[in-house]
Design a protein around this motif. Structure first.
Motif, PDB file in Angstrom:
ATOM      1  N   SER A 160       0.716  -1.074   0.049  1.00 38.20           N
ATOM      2  CA  SER A 160       0.066  -0.050  -0.005  1.00 38.20           C
ATOM      3  C   SER A 160       0.859   1.382   0.043  1.00 38.20           C
ATOM      4  N   TRP A 161       2.040   1.184   0.428  1.00 42.90           N
ATOM      5  CA  TRP A 161       2.984   2.137   0.458  1.00 42.90           C
ATOM      6  C   TRP A 161       4.213   2.280  -0.143  1.00 42.90           C
ATOM      7  N   HIS A 162       5.149   3.423  -0.565  1.00 40.81           N
ATOM      8  CA  HIS A 162       6.218   3.344  -1.090  1.00 40.81           C
ATOM      9  C   HIS A 162       7.038   4.128   0.214  1.00 40.81           C
ATOM     10  N   PHE A 163       8.009   3.708   0.434  1.00 37.37           N
ATOM     11  CA  PHE A 163       9.016   4.466   1.606  1.00 37.37           C
ATOM     12  C   PHE A 163      10.339   3.643   1.577  1.00 37.37           C
ATOM     13  N   LYS A 164      11.175   4.574   2.183  1.00 43.39           N
ATOM     14  CA  LYS A 164      12.534   4.080   2.630  1.00 43.39           C
ATOM     15  C   LYS A 164      12.562   3.456   4.190  1.00 43.39           C
ATOM     16  N   ALA A 165      12.936   2.379   4.334  1.00 42.56           N
ATOM     17  CA  ALA A 165      13.062   1.992   5.757  1.00 42.56           C
ATOM     18  C   ALA A 165      14.192   1.331   6.159  1.00 42.56           C
ATOM     19  N   GLN A 166      14.653   1.551   7.430  1.00 45.47           N
ATOM     20  CA  GLN A 166      15.923   0.894   7.909  1.00 45.47           C
ATOM     21  C   GLN A 166      15.263  -0.146   9.276  1.00 45.47           C
ATOM     22  N   LEU A 167      15.638  -1.071   9.341  1.00 47.23           N
ATOM     23  CA  LEU A 167      15.371  -1.876  10.397  1.00 47.23           C
ATOM     24  C   LEU A 167      16.255  -2.109  11.320  1.00 47.23           C
ATOM     25  N   HIS A 168      16.393  -1.587  12.479  1.00 46.79           N
ATOM     26  CA  HIS A 168      17.331  -1.662  13.540  1.00 46.79           C
ATOM     27  C   HIS A 168      16.759  -2.455  14.738  1.00 46.79           C
ATOM     28  N   PRO A 169      17.855  -3.567  14.817  1.00 45.14           N
ATOM     29  CA  PRO A 169      17.273  -4.379  16.286  1.00 45.14           C
ATOM     30  C   PRO A 169      17.484  -3.690  17.316  1.00 45.14           C
ATOM     31  N   SER A 170      16.321  -3.945  18.307  1.00 48.05           N
ATOM     32  CA  SER A 170      16.433  -3.154  19.525  1.00 48.05           C
ATOM     33  C   SER A 170      17.609  -3.816  20.561  1.00 48.05           C
ATOM     34  N   ARG A 171      18.316  -2.809  20.821  1.00 51.70           N
ATOM     35  CA  ARG A 171      19.447  -3.335  21.719  1.00 51.70           C
ATOM     36  C   ARG A 171      19.210  -3.412  22.939  1.00 51.70           C
ATOM     37  N   LEU A 172      18.052  -2.613  23.299  1.00 47.68           N
ATOM     38  CA  LEU A 172      17.824  -2.822  24.915  1.00 47.68           C
ATOM     39  C   LEU A 172      16.693  -3.593  25.495  1.00 47.68           C
ATOM     40  N   THR A 173      16.305  -4.223  24.778  1.00 52.38           N
ATOM     41  CA  THR A 173      15.177  -5.351  25.220  1.00 52.38           C
ATOM     42  C   THR A 173      15.597  -6.796  25.050  1.00 52.38           C
ATOM     43  N   ASP A 174      14.763  -7.633  24.549  1.00 45.12           N
ATOM     44  CA  ASP A 174      15.092  -9.020  24.927  1.00 45.12           C
ATOM     45  C   ASP A 174      15.623  -9.321  23.417  1.00 45.12           C
ATOM     46  N   GLY A 175      15.773  -8.575  22.508  1.00 43.45           N
ATOM     47  CA  GLY A 175      16.648  -8.957  21.129  1.00 43.45           C
ATOM     48  C   GLY A 175      15.302  -8.957  19.910  1.00 43.45           C
ATOM     49  N   ARG A 176      14.211  -9.290  20.282  1.00 39.58           N
ATOM     50  CA  ARG A 176      13.396  -9.650  19.196  1.00 39.58           C
ATOM     51  C   ARG A 176      12.674  -8.280  18.718  1.00 39.58           C
ATOM     52  N   GLY A 177      12.654  -7.194  19.297  1.00 39.77           N
ATOM     53  CA  GLY A 177      12.066  -6.026  19.097  1.00 39.77           C
ATOM     54  C   GLY A 177      12.944  -5.186  18.167  1.00 39.77           C
ATOM     55  N   HIS A 178      12.246  -4.203  17.387  1.00 37.67           N
ATOM     56  CA  HIS A 178      12.952  -3.404  16.397  1.00 37.67           C
ATOM     57  C   HIS A 178      12.424  -2.077  16.562  1.00 37.67           C
ATOM     58  N   VAL A 179      13.525  -1.232  15.879  1.00 36.32           N
ATOM     59  CA  VAL A 179      13.125   0.241  15.770  1.00 36.32           C
ATOM     60  C   VAL A 179      13.266   0.260  14.201  1.00 36.32           C
ATOM     61  N   VAL A 180      12.008   0.656  13.688  1.00 41.90           N
ATOM     62  CA  VAL A 180      11.867   0.890  12.381  1.00 41.90           C
ATOM     63  C   VAL A 180      11.785   2.565  11.899  1.00 41.90           C
ATOM     64  N   HIS A 181      12.732   2.728  11.187  1.00 46.88           N
ATOM     65  CA  HIS A 181      13.001   4.191  10.616  1.00 46.88           C
ATOM     66  C   HIS A 181      12.501   4.400   9.349  1.00 46.88           C
ATOM     67  N   VAL A 182      11.407   5.130   9.528  1.00 44.28           N
ATOM     68  CA  VAL A 182      10.835   5.278   7.915  1.00 44.28           C
ATOM     69  C   VAL A 182      10.936   6.741   7.166  1.00 44.28           C
ATOM     70  N   ARG A 183      11.174   6.956   6.034  1.00 49.40           N
ATOM     71  CA  ARG A 183      11.505   8.088   5.395  1.00 49.40           C
ATOM     72  C   ARG A 183      10.716   7.903   3.856  1.00 49.40           C
ATOM     73  N   GLY A 184      10.521   9.226   3.468  1.00 49.14           N
ATOM     74  CA  GLY A 184       9.703   9.154   2.355  1.00 49.14           C
ATOM     75  C   GLY A 184       8.676   8.647   1.781  1.00 49.14           C
ATOM     76  N   LEU A 185       7.629   8.726   2.757  1.00 47.86           N
ATOM     77  CA  LEU A 185       6.531   8.061   2.647  1.00 47.86           C
ATOM     78  C   LEU A 185       5.459   8.561   1.696  1.00 47.86           C
ATOM     79  N   ARG A 186       4.903   7.666   0.704  1.00 44.72           N
ATOM     80  CA  ARG A 186       3.817   7.964   0.062  1.00 44.72           C
ATOM     81  C   ARG A 186       3.168   6.820  -0.497  1.00 44.72           C
ATOM     82  N   ARG A 187       1.673   7.005  -0.786  1.00 48.21           N
ATOM     83  CA  ARG A 187       0.844   5.824  -0.953  1.00 48.21           C
ATOM     84  C   ARG A 187       1.217   5.217  -2.234  1.00 48.21           C
ATOM     85  N   ALA A 188       1.303   4.162  -2.424  1.00 47.65           N
ATOM     86  CA  ALA A 188       1.129   3.297  -3.676  1.00 47.65           C
ATOM     87  C   ALA A 188       0.115   3.654  -4.548  1.00 47.65           C
ATOM     88  N   ARG A 189       0.268   3.736  -5.825  1.00 42.68           N
ATOM     89  CA  ARG A 189      -0.621   3.839  -6.635  1.00 42.68           C
ATOM     90  C   ARG A 189      -1.373   2.828  -7.488  1.00 42.68           C
TER      91      ARG A 189
END
Length: 189
Positions: A160-189
């Motif tokens: 549904s979307w076009h975007f740039k994303a970086q997926l970073h593992p959460s270093r401060l929890t149990d290791g299964r979580g992530h920080v998702v960094h999103v830029r350049g968001l726009r709807r897919a046509r």
């Protein structure tokens, strides 16, 4: 640290009458909630203005506001659609004297310009991006705390979307979580 201790007490007390966080997570408050929220600063260290969508228990928004306290121009918008959660957030904001505004309303309907839009445990990524789009259209970057299914959620969101994303593992929890960094968001046509 005293503000974070007081927040723990307020959260624990309020959690007895409304479901803000899983009760089993409270004994691990510092790692599970505080450090998990704090790590967002690693990805946007210069950001002063934040919008926490579906702020609920105040995670990550209250923690961010505590750490931003005293920085000129710093402000966190705590946005939630449920009045009882907003009353809790207003109490926390007042008691801790936080640089924050509590907004009782739908996230996607707010006309707020911020450096970063964030959320934790709000919705699957495709839906969350719809809530975040107005902020990102005004220049915000997205930093979202997601669980172990983050890679699958990103894959589904790309339908549904076009975007740039970086997926970073959460270093401060149990290791299964992530920080998702999103830029350049726009709807897919």
């Amino acid at each position: 640290m005293s503000d974070l201790e007081r927040f723990c007490g307020l959260l624990t007390e309020a959690n007895q009458v409304m479901n803000l966080v899983g009760p089993s997570t409270l004994p691990d408050y510092w790692a599970r909630h505080v450090l998990d929220s704090w790590q967002l600063f690693e990805h946007a260290p210069e950001a002063l203005t934040w919008a926490d969508l579906g702020a609920g228990a105040g995670l990550p928004g209250v923690v961010l506001a505590v750490f931003l306290k005293g920085r000129p121009g710093a402000h966190v918008h705590l946005i939630d659609s449920l009045g009882k959660r907003c009353r809790f957030l207003e109490q926390v904001k007042t008691e801790l004297d936080l640089p924050a505004t509590v907004i009782n309303g739908r996230a996607e309907e707010q006309a707020i310009t911020v450096d970063v839009v964030t959320a934790r445990a709000v919705a699957p990524m495709d839906k969350l991006l719809g809530y975040a789009q107005p902020y990102m259209d005004r220049g915000a970057q997205g930093l979202f705390l997601k669980g172990e299914k983050a890679p699958d959620e990103l894959k589904s969101a790309r339908l549904s979307w076009h975007f740039k994303a970086q997926l970073h593992p959460s270093r401060l929890t149990d290791g299964r979580g992530h920080v998702v960094h999103v830029r350049g968001l726009r709807r897919a046509r």
